[in-house]
Design a protein around this motif. Structure first.
Motif, PDB file in Angstrom:
ATOM      1  N   MET A 168      -5.148 -16.700 -23.108  1.00  0.00           N
ATOM      2  CA  MET A 168      -6.515 -16.840 -22.650  1.00  0.00           C
ATOM      3  C   MET A 168      -6.870 -18.310 -22.421  1.00  0.00           C
ATOM      4  N   ARG A 169      -6.466 -19.156 -23.360  1.00  0.00           N
ATOM      5  CA  ARG A 169      -6.768 -20.585 -23.207  1.00  0.00           C
ATOM      6  C   ARG A 169      -6.056 -21.164 -21.999  1.00  0.00           C
ATOM      7  N   ASP A 170      -4.862 -20.685 -21.727  1.00  0.00           N
ATOM      8  CA  ASP A 170      -4.114 -21.163 -20.562  1.00  0.00           C
ATOM      9  C   ASP A 170      -4.843 -20.788 -19.277  1.00  0.00           C
ATOM     10  N   GLN A 171      -5.317 -19.545 -19.195  1.00  0.00           N
ATOM     11  CA  GLN A 171      -6.043 -19.096 -18.009  1.00  0.00           C
ATOM     12  C   GLN A 171      -7.364 -19.855 -17.855  1.00  0.00           C
ATOM     13  N   ILE A 172      -8.051 -20.051 -18.969  1.00  0.00           N
ATOM     14  CA  ILE A 172      -9.314 -20.795 -18.934  1.00  0.00           C
ATOM     15  C   ILE A 172      -9.059 -22.233 -18.499  1.00  0.00           C
ATOM     16  N   GLY A 173      -7.980 -22.816 -19.011  1.00  0.00           N
ATOM     17  CA  GLY A 173      -7.636 -24.186 -18.627  1.00  0.00           C
ATOM     18  C   GLY A 173      -7.310 -24.332 -17.161  1.00  0.00           C
ATOM     19  N   LYS A 174      -6.890 -23.235 -16.528  1.00  0.00           N
ATOM     20  CA  LYS A 174      -6.573 -23.264 -15.104  1.00  0.00           C
ATOM     21  C   LYS A 174      -7.781 -22.902 -14.239  1.00  0.00           C
ATOM     22  N   GLY A 175      -8.939 -22.736 -14.879  1.00  0.00           N
ATOM     23  CA  GLY A 175     -10.165 -22.563 -14.107  1.00  0.00           C
ATOM     24  C   GLY A 175     -10.769 -21.185 -14.088  1.00  0.00           C
ATOM     25  N   ALA A 176     -10.255 -20.250 -14.885  1.00  0.00           N
ATOM     26  CA  ALA A 176     -10.814 -18.901 -14.875  1.00  0.00           C
ATOM     27  C   ALA A 176     -12.254 -18.900 -15.371  1.00  0.00           C
ATOM     28  N   ASP A 177     -13.151 -18.266 -14.612  1.00  0.00           N
ATOM     29  CA  ASP A 177     -14.551 -18.133 -15.011  1.00  0.00           C
ATOM     30  C   ASP A 177     -14.787 -16.855 -15.812  1.00  0.00           C
ATOM     31  N   TRP A 178     -13.965 -15.862 -15.548  1.00  0.00           N
ATOM     32  CA  TRP A 178     -14.058 -14.577 -16.236  1.00  0.00           C
ATOM     33  C   TRP A 178     -12.690 -14.225 -16.787  1.00  0.00           C
ATOM     34  N   ILE A 179     -12.682 -13.473 -17.862  1.00  0.00           N
ATOM     35  CA  ILE A 179     -11.434 -12.974 -18.418  1.00  0.00           C
ATOM     36  C   ILE A 179     -11.404 -11.455 -18.243  1.00  0.00           C
ATOM     37  N   LYS A 180     -10.374 -10.978 -17.562  1.00  0.00           N
ATOM     38  CA  LYS A 180     -10.189  -9.534 -17.429  1.00  0.00           C
ATOM     39  C   LYS A 180      -8.755  -9.196 -17.804  1.00  0.00           C
ATOM     40  N   VAL A 181      -8.594  -8.155 -18.611  1.00  0.00           N
ATOM     41  CA  VAL A 181      -7.264  -7.768 -19.054  1.00  0.00           C
ATOM     42  C   VAL A 181      -7.015  -6.293 -18.753  1.00  0.00           C
ATOM     43  N   TYR A 182      -5.738  -5.960 -18.635  1.00  0.00           N
ATOM     44  CA  TYR A 182      -5.329  -4.563 -18.561  1.00  0.00           C
ATOM     45  C   TYR A 182      -5.201  -4.054 -19.999  1.00  0.00           C
ATOM     46  N   ALA A 183      -6.183  -3.309 -20.450  1.00  0.00           N
ATOM     47  CA  ALA A 183      -6.145  -2.772 -21.806  1.00  0.00           C
ATOM     48  C   ALA A 183      -5.212  -1.574 -21.913  1.00  0.00           C
ATOM     49  N   ASP A 184      -4.867  -0.978 -20.787  1.00  0.00           N
ATOM     50  CA  ASP A 184      -3.807   0.032 -20.746  1.00  0.00           C
ATOM     51  C   ASP A 184      -3.151  -0.008 -19.373  1.00  0.00           C
ATOM     52  N   TYR A 185      -1.982   0.606 -19.285  1.00  0.00           N
ATOM     53  CA  TYR A 185      -1.253   0.587 -18.009  1.00  0.00           C
ATOM     54  C   TYR A 185      -0.158   1.643 -18.052  1.00  0.00           C
ATOM     55  N   ARG A 186       0.460   1.871 -16.890  1.00  0.00           N
ATOM     56  CA  ARG A 186       1.513   2.879 -16.771  1.00  0.00           C
ATOM     57  C   ARG A 186       2.859   2.298 -17.224  1.00  0.00           C
ATOM     58  N   TRP A 187       2.972   1.984 -18.512  1.00  0.00           N
ATOM     59  CA  TRP A 187       4.202   1.407 -19.030  1.00  0.00           C
ATOM     60  C   TRP A 187       4.796   2.245 -20.168  1.00  0.00           C
ATOM     61  N   GLY A 188       4.232   3.416 -20.383  1.00  0.00           N
ATOM     62  CA  GLY A 188       4.744   4.301 -21.422  1.00  0.00           C
ATOM     63  C   GLY A 188       5.961   5.078 -20.962  1.00  0.00           C
ATOM     64  N   PRO A 189       6.504   5.924 -21.823  1.00  0.00           N
ATOM     65  CA  PRO A 189       7.644   6.766 -21.431  1.00  0.00           C
ATOM     66  C   PRO A 189       7.322   7.586 -20.185  1.00  0.00           C
ATOM     67  N   ASN A 190       8.266   7.590 -19.249  1.00  0.00           N
ATOM     68  CA  ASN A 190       8.113   8.328 -17.991  1.00  0.00           C
ATOM     69  C   ASN A 190       6.888   7.885 -17.190  1.00  0.00           C
ATOM     70  N   GLY A 191       6.492   6.622 -17.371  1.00  0.00           N
ATOM     71  CA  GLY A 191       5.373   6.093 -16.604  1.00  0.00           C
ATOM     72  C   GLY A 191       4.009   6.504 -17.091  1.00  0.00           C
ATOM     73  N   GLY A 192       3.931   7.020 -18.300  1.00  0.00           N
ATOM     74  CA  GLY A 192       2.636   7.412 -18.846  1.00  0.00           C
ATOM     75  C   GLY A 192       1.780   6.207 -19.211  1.00  0.00           C
ATOM     76  N   VAL A 193       0.462   6.408 -19.190  1.00  0.00           N
ATOM     77  CA  VAL A 193      -0.464   5.327 -19.527  1.00  0.00           C
ATOM     78  C   VAL A 193      -0.515   5.150 -21.035  1.00  0.00           C
ATOM     79  N   GLN A 194      -0.354   3.894 -21.476  1.00  0.00           N
ATOM     80  CA  GLN A 194      -0.430   3.557 -22.886  1.00  0.00           C
ATOM     81  C   GLN A 194      -1.188   2.233 -23.044  1.00  0.00           C
ATOM     82  N   PRO A 195      -1.810   2.002 -24.209  1.00  0.00           N
ATOM     83  CA  PRO A 195      -2.467   0.716 -24.442  1.00  0.00           C
ATOM     84  C   PRO A 195      -1.479  -0.438 -24.308  1.00  0.00           C
TER      85      PRO A 195
END
Length: 233
Positions: free
Chosen positions: A1-28
Motif C-alpha cells: 500500500m505504501r509503495d502504491q501511495i508513494g507512486k501517486g495513488a489517490d485511492w486504494i482498491k484491492v481484489y478481496a477475492d478472485y478466481r484463483w481457487g481450485p478449478n478457477g473457483g472464487v476465493q478470498p
C-alpha cells in the motif's frame, strides 16, 4: 500500500477475492489481518480504501475490515448485506457489466432464458435493497461501450430501485462516497455547475436519461441547440 501511495495513488482498491481457487473457483485473496492492515495504512495516509468482491466471504472480510465500498457483489447474501448495512459499507453493483458479459456469451434478452449468473445477480441486488445498504453507481463502463452508462441506472430500476434513488446513487450519493460532496453531486451555490437536462421526467421514467437536450459543464453550455439560446438569454 505504501509503495502504491508513494507512486501517486489517490485511492486504494484491492481484489478481496478472485478466481484463483481450485478449478478457477472464487476465493478470498487476503487474510482478514491483511485487509485490516490495508485499510489502516490507507486511512493513515488520508486515502479511502475500497474492495472488489463478488462472493460472500470476500465481501464479509471486506466489510469487517472497514472498506468504504464493495464493488460487484455478484453472489452477495442477505447476511453479508446486513453486515454491510450495519457497518456503513456502500454497495456498487455494476449490473450493466454483468449483463454485458452474458450478452457477449450469446444471451439475447427476450429470446433466451435469463442466465443463472444474472438471476443470482438480481437476487443479490434485491437482498442489498432489503438490507438497507447504501447503493452507489458505477457501471464498469469499458466492459461495455463508453457513453452507454445509462444502462446501469436502467438496470437498477429494473431490478427494484426507485428511479429517484437511482438518480441519487449517481449524483449526491456518489459525491459523498468520493469525498467530493463539497464540489459535485447537487445543485447548490458554490458547487460545480455540471448539469444535464433531459426530455421527460427521469424520476418517473429512468429511460429519459437517454434523451439529453442540454449539457452544462462548470457553468458553460456544451450542448443545447435552441435551448442554448434560451438559457443564454
Amino acid at each position: 500500500m505504501r509503495d502504491q501511495i508513494g507512486k501517486g495513488a489517490d485511492w486504494i482498491k484491492v481484489y478481496a477475492d478472485y478466481r484463483w481457487g481450485p478449478n478457477g473457483g472464487v476465493q478470498p485473496t487476503f487474510l482478514p489481518s491483511e485487509l485490516n492492515a490495508i485499510v489502516e495504512v490507507a486511512r493513515s495516509s488520508g486515502r479511502p480504501a475500497v474492495a472488489h468482491a463478488t462472493h460472500p466471504e470476500g465481501m464479509r472480510r471486506s466489510a469487517l475490515a472497514g472498506f468504504e465500498t464493495i464493488e460487484h457483489g455478484d453472489a452477495g447474501t442477505a447476511e453479508v448485506f446486513a453486515l454491510m448495512a450495519k457497518r456503513g459499507v456502500a454497495y456498487c453493483p455494476t449490473l450493466a457489466a454483468s449483463e454485458a458479459v452474458e450478452r457477449y456469451r450469446g444471451w439475447k434478452p427476450g429470446t433466451n432464458p435469463e442466465p443463472a449468473a444474472l438471476t443470482q445477480k438480481r437476487a443479490s441486488f434485491k437482498a442489498a435493497l432489503a438490507a438497507g445498504v447504501t447503493i452507489c453507481n458505477g457501471s464498469d463502463a469499458g466492459v461495455f461501450t463508453h457513453g452507454d452508462n445509462a444502462r446501469e441506472l436502467e438496470l437498477m430500476v429494473e431490478y427494484g430501485l426507485a428511479p429517484l434513488a437511482a438518480l441519487q446513487a449517481a449524483t449526491s450519493v456518489n459525491a459523498r462516497l468520493l469525498h467530493m460532496e463539497g464540489r459535485i453531486g447537487r445543485i447548490q451555490p458554490g458547487l460545480s455547475a455540471d448539469l444535464v437536462a433531459v426530455e421527460g421526467d427521469p424520476t418517473r421514467d429512468i429511460k429519459t436519461l437517454r434523451r439529453v437536450r442540454l449539457v452544462i459543464k462548470n457553468g458553460q453550455i456544451y450542448r443545447g441547440g435552441a435551448t442554448q439560446a434560451r438559457v443564454a438569454r
